[in-house]
Design a protein around this motif. Sequence first.
Motif, PDB file in Angstrom:
ATOM      1  N   ASN A   1     -39.376  -6.650  13.166  1.00  0.00           N
ATOM      2  CA  ASN A   1     -39.968  -7.429  12.072  1.00  0.00           C
ATOM      3  C   ASN A   1     -41.491  -7.398  12.220  1.00  0.00           C
ATOM      4  O   ASN A   1     -42.103  -8.364  12.682  1.00  0.00           O
ATOM      5  N   ILE A   2     -42.080  -6.289  11.821  1.00  0.00           N
ATOM      6  CA  ILE A   2     -43.511  -6.056  12.030  1.00  0.00           C
ATOM      7  C   ILE A   2     -44.244  -6.093  10.699  1.00  0.00           C
ATOM      8  O   ILE A   2     -43.966  -5.305   9.792  1.00  0.00           O
ATOM      9  N   LYS A   3     -45.163  -7.023  10.591  1.00  0.00           N
ATOM     10  CA  LYS A   3     -46.060  -7.107   9.437  1.00  0.00           C
ATOM     11  C   LYS A   3     -47.475  -7.276   9.973  1.00  0.00           C
ATOM     12  O   LYS A   3     -47.673  -7.932  10.992  1.00  0.00           O
TER      13      LYS A   3
ATOM     14  N   THR B   1     -50.251 -12.099  11.299  1.00  0.00           N
ATOM     15  CA  THR B   1     -49.197 -12.618  12.163  1.00  0.00           C
ATOM     16  C   THR B   1     -49.766 -12.791  13.573  1.00  0.00           C
ATOM     17  O   THR B   1     -50.860 -12.304  13.890  1.00  0.00           O
ATOM     18  N   LEU B   2     -49.012 -13.483  14.404  1.00  0.00           N
ATOM     19  CA  LEU B   2     -49.482 -13.725  15.771  1.00  0.00           C
ATOM     20  C   LEU B   2     -49.804 -12.413  16.489  1.00  0.00           C
ATOM     21  O   LEU B   2     -50.868 -12.270  17.101  1.00  0.00           O
ATOM     22  N   LEU B   3     -48.907 -11.449  16.401  1.00  0.00           N
ATOM     23  CA  LEU B   3     -49.115 -10.195  17.120  1.00  0.00           C
ATOM     24  C   LEU B   3     -50.210  -9.347  16.488  1.00  0.00           C
ATOM     25  O   LEU B   3     -51.051  -8.770  17.193  1.00  0.00           O
ATOM     26  N   SER B   4     -50.227  -9.265  15.160  1.00  0.00           N
ATOM     27  CA  SER B   4     -51.240  -8.425  14.512  1.00  0.00           C
ATOM     28  C   SER B   4     -52.634  -9.023  14.621  1.00  0.00           C
ATOM     29  O   SER B   4     -53.633  -8.308  14.472  1.00  0.00           O
ATOM     30  N   SER B   5     -52.736 -10.319  14.923  1.00  0.00           N
ATOM     31  CA  SER B   5     -54.059 -10.924  15.096  1.00  0.00           C
ATOM     32  C   SER B   5     -54.808 -10.312  16.269  1.00  0.00           C
ATOM     33  O   SER B   5     -56.031 -10.423  16.358  1.00  0.00           O
ATOM     34  N   ILE B   6     -54.073  -9.649  17.160  1.00  0.00           N
ATOM     35  CA  ILE B   6     -54.691  -8.981  18.299  1.00  0.00           C
ATOM     36  C   ILE B   6     -55.655  -7.888  17.846  1.00  0.00           C
ATOM     37  O   ILE B   6     -56.674  -7.620  18.492  1.00  0.00           O
ATOM     38  N   ILE B   7     -55.361  -7.263  16.686  1.00  0.00           N
ATOM     39  CA  ILE B   7     -56.195  -6.134  16.237  1.00  0.00           C
ATOM     40  C   ILE B   7     -57.042  -6.466  15.015  1.00  0.00           C
ATOM     41  O   ILE B   7     -57.693  -5.583  14.460  1.00  0.00           O
ATOM     42  N   LYS B   8     -57.047  -7.720  14.593  1.00  0.00           N
ATOM     43  CA  LYS B   8     -57.721  -8.059  13.331  1.00  0.00           C
ATOM     44  C   LYS B   8     -59.223  -7.790  13.361  1.00  0.00           C
ATOM     45  O   LYS B   8     -59.833  -7.553  12.314  1.00  0.00           O
ATOM     46  N   ASP B   9     -59.829  -7.806  14.533  1.00  0.00           N
ATOM     47  CA  ASP B   9     -61.269  -7.556  14.629  1.00  0.00           C
ATOM     48  C   ASP B   9     -61.590  -6.112  14.978  1.00  0.00           C
ATOM     49  O   ASP B   9     -62.766  -5.742  15.066  1.00  0.00           O
ATOM     50  N   ASP B  10     -60.551  -5.305  15.183  1.00  0.00           N
ATOM     51  CA  ASP B  10     -60.763  -3.926  15.623  1.00  0.00           C
ATOM     52  C   ASP B  10     -60.723  -2.908  14.496  1.00  0.00           C
ATOM     53  O   ASP B  10     -61.232  -1.797  14.644  1.00  0.00           O
ATOM     54  N   LEU B  11     -60.102  -3.277  13.365  1.00  0.00           N
ATOM     55  CA  LEU B  11     -59.897  -2.308  12.289  1.00  0.00           C
ATOM     56  C   LEU B  11     -60.667  -2.706  11.047  1.00  0.00           C
ATOM     57  O   LEU B  11     -60.774  -3.893  10.730  1.00  0.00           O
ATOM     58  N   ASP B  12     -61.155  -1.685  10.334  1.00  0.00           N
ATOM     59  CA  ASP B  12     -61.769  -1.982   9.040  1.00  0.00           C
ATOM     60  C   ASP B  12     -60.658  -2.182   8.010  1.00  0.00           C
ATOM     61  O   ASP B  12     -59.477  -1.925   8.270  1.00  0.00           O
ATOM     62  N   SER B  13     -61.000  -2.646   6.849  1.00  0.00           N
ATOM     63  CA  SER B  13     -60.002  -3.008   5.841  1.00  0.00           C
ATOM     64  C   SER B  13     -59.170  -1.812   5.387  1.00  0.00           C
ATOM     65  O   SER B  13     -57.980  -1.936   5.102  1.00  0.00           O
TER      66      SER B  13
ATOM     67  N   LYS C   1     -58.315   0.935   7.183  1.00  0.00           N
ATOM     68  CA  LYS C   1     -57.332   1.274   8.217  1.00  0.00           C
ATOM     69  C   LYS C   1     -56.244   0.206   8.281  1.00  0.00           C
ATOM     70  O   LYS C   1     -55.062   0.521   8.474  1.00  0.00           O
ATOM     71  N   MET C   2     -56.630  -1.043   8.108  1.00  0.00           N
ATOM     72  CA  MET C   2     -55.648  -2.121   8.128  1.00  0.00           C
ATOM     73  C   MET C   2     -54.656  -1.953   6.986  1.00  0.00           C
ATOM     74  O   MET C   2     -53.449  -2.134   7.156  1.00  0.00           O
ATOM     75  N   LYS C   3     -55.161  -1.605   5.814  1.00  0.00           N
ATOM     76  CA  LYS C   3     -54.284  -1.406   4.655  1.00  0.00           C
ATOM     77  C   LYS C   3     -53.372  -0.199   4.867  1.00  0.00           C
ATOM     78  O   LYS C   3     -52.182  -0.241   4.533  1.00  0.00           O
ATOM     79  N   GLU C   4     -53.922   0.871   5.412  1.00  0.00           N
ATOM     80  CA  GLU C   4     -53.122   2.072   5.671  1.00  0.00           C
ATOM     81  C   GLU C   4     -51.978   1.756   6.632  1.00  0.00           C
ATOM     82  O   GLU C   4     -50.826   2.165   6.407  1.00  0.00           O
ATOM     83  N   LEU C   5     -52.293   1.013   7.695  1.00  0.00           N
ATOM     84  CA  LEU C   5     -51.269   0.638   8.666  1.00  0.00           C
ATOM     85  C   LEU C   5     -50.221  -0.265   8.021  1.00  0.00           C
ATOM     86  O   LEU C   5     -49.014  -0.047   8.184  1.00  0.00           O
ATOM     87  N   ASN C   6     -50.672  -1.238   7.278  1.00  0.00           N
ATOM     88  CA  ASN C   6     -49.747  -2.175   6.642  1.00  0.00           C
ATOM     89  C   ASN C   6     -48.850  -1.470   5.630  1.00  0.00           C
ATOM     90  O   ASN C   6     -47.636  -1.745   5.554  1.00  0.00           O
ATOM     91  N   ASP C   7     -49.410  -0.551   4.855  1.00  0.00           N
ATOM     92  CA  ASP C   7     -48.624   0.171   3.845  1.00  0.00           C
ATOM     93  C   ASP C   7     -47.516   0.999   4.493  1.00  0.00           C
ATOM     94  O   ASP C   7     -46.378   1.036   3.995  1.00  0.00           O
TER      95      ASP C   7
ATOM     96  N   LEU D   1     -47.285   7.584  10.412  1.00  0.00           N
ATOM     97  CA  LEU D   1     -47.450   6.317  11.111  1.00  0.00           C
ATOM     98  C   LEU D   1     -47.730   6.544  12.595  1.00  0.00           C
ATOM     99  O   LEU D   1     -48.629   5.905  13.176  1.00  0.00           O
ATOM    100  N   LYS D   2     -46.991   7.443  13.203  1.00  0.00           N
ATOM    101  CA  LYS D   2     -47.212   7.743  14.622  1.00  0.00           C
ATOM    102  C   LYS D   2     -48.624   8.265  14.857  1.00  0.00           C
ATOM    103  O   LYS D   2     -49.318   7.822  15.783  1.00  0.00           O
ATOM    104  N   ASP D   3     -49.066   9.193  14.018  1.00  0.00           N
ATOM    105  CA  ASP D   3     -50.418   9.756  14.166  1.00  0.00           C
ATOM    106  C   ASP D   3     -51.481   8.673  13.990  1.00  0.00           C
ATOM    107  O   ASP D   3     -52.481   8.648  14.730  1.00  0.00           O
ATOM    108  N   LEU D   4     -51.270   7.787  13.023  1.00  0.00           N
ATOM    109  CA  LEU D   4     -52.244   6.717  12.781  1.00  0.00           C
ATOM    110  C   LEU D   4     -52.315   5.784  13.984  1.00  0.00           C
ATOM    111  O   LEU D   4     -53.423   5.418  14.428  1.00  0.00           O
ATOM    112  N   ILE D   5     -51.160   5.389  14.520  1.00  0.00           N
ATOM    113  CA  ILE D   5     -51.141   4.469  15.662  1.00  0.00           C
ATOM    114  C   ILE D   5     -51.843   5.105  16.865  1.00  0.00           C
ATOM    115  O   ILE D   5     -52.655   4.452  17.540  1.00  0.00           O
ATOM    116  N   ILE D   6     -51.556   6.362  17.134  1.00  0.00           N
ATOM    117  CA  ILE D   6     -52.197   7.039  18.266  1.00  0.00           C
ATOM    118  C   ILE D   6     -53.697   7.134  18.057  1.00  0.00           C
ATOM    119  O   ILE D   6     -54.494   6.924  18.986  1.00  0.00           O
ATOM    120  N   ASN D   7     -54.089   7.408  16.816  1.00  0.00           N
ATOM    121  CA  ASN D   7     -55.515   7.477  16.489  1.00  0.00           C
ATOM    122  C   ASN D   7     -56.189   6.117  16.696  1.00  0.00           C
ATOM    123  O   ASN D   7     -57.286   6.030  17.270  1.00  0.00           O
TER     124      ASN D   7
END
Length: 241
Positions: free
Chosen positions: A50-52, A60-72, A74-80, A231-237
């Motif tokens: 259950n990943i959003k 979400t609690l877990l995604s807040s870990i990266i909220k300051d690391d990604l621009d909008s 990249k965040m949208k690309e990951l979320n989509d 998705l895998k390529d984006l996460i690794i990047n």
Amino acid sequence: MMEESFLTIQKDSDETAWKFYAKFYGEQLNNRHFKIKGKDYNVSGDVCFNIKVKKNNRFTLLSSIIKDDLDSDKMKELNDLLTIFLHSPMNISLLPVTGGLNNIKGQFASDRFDSFLWLLDAYYKGLSAPILNRGTKNSYIGNQKILGNILNEIGSVRNFYSIFYGIDDDGYLDHLINNGKKAIVEPSDYYAYLLEAVRFWTIRLDLLVKKDIFMKNGAVMNDYCLHLQELKDLIINLENF
């Protein structure tokens, strides 16, 4: 085609999801009752990973870990990309309703799939209190005892994993259980968890082909394979950024 209709699943318990469950579980599921060792139990749909990135416009609690690391962007690309798989056939399953196992999963460790499997493994090793005495609102010990009976009928976390998720790969299950006991507190932890989701979805996609739910090298399978690789390529990047 039937496989294309499964692309319209919006929730883990909508009508199309139940059509998928009927196809996936076969004779184990009859009139929305799940058969375990000859006994019928009520079940309901559940999202595995259950990943959003955001829920109701809040991280979400877990995604807040990266909220300051990604621009909008990249965040949208990951979320989509994550949204494509959230209610996909690779990421939904059934869980027993009596005793609220789906609620236990949802309320334990931010609904982490690997931590849920760790909890089940712990139950079968004797740590029963977190499940049978979960202490949530509207819980009754009678229902928790029924849930205990269901889990005892199943016999082991490996049997549970095979029955409800259709996967018999013990090595990967051990890997998930081991990861499930570790906290996610750093961006690298979060990205590693996302990669575990990609691995799980890939395994389930192969399983759906073997069950003739998706056509091998068909349009649906190929689209999902493409999105999994994206998705895998984006996460690794992002992990190496």
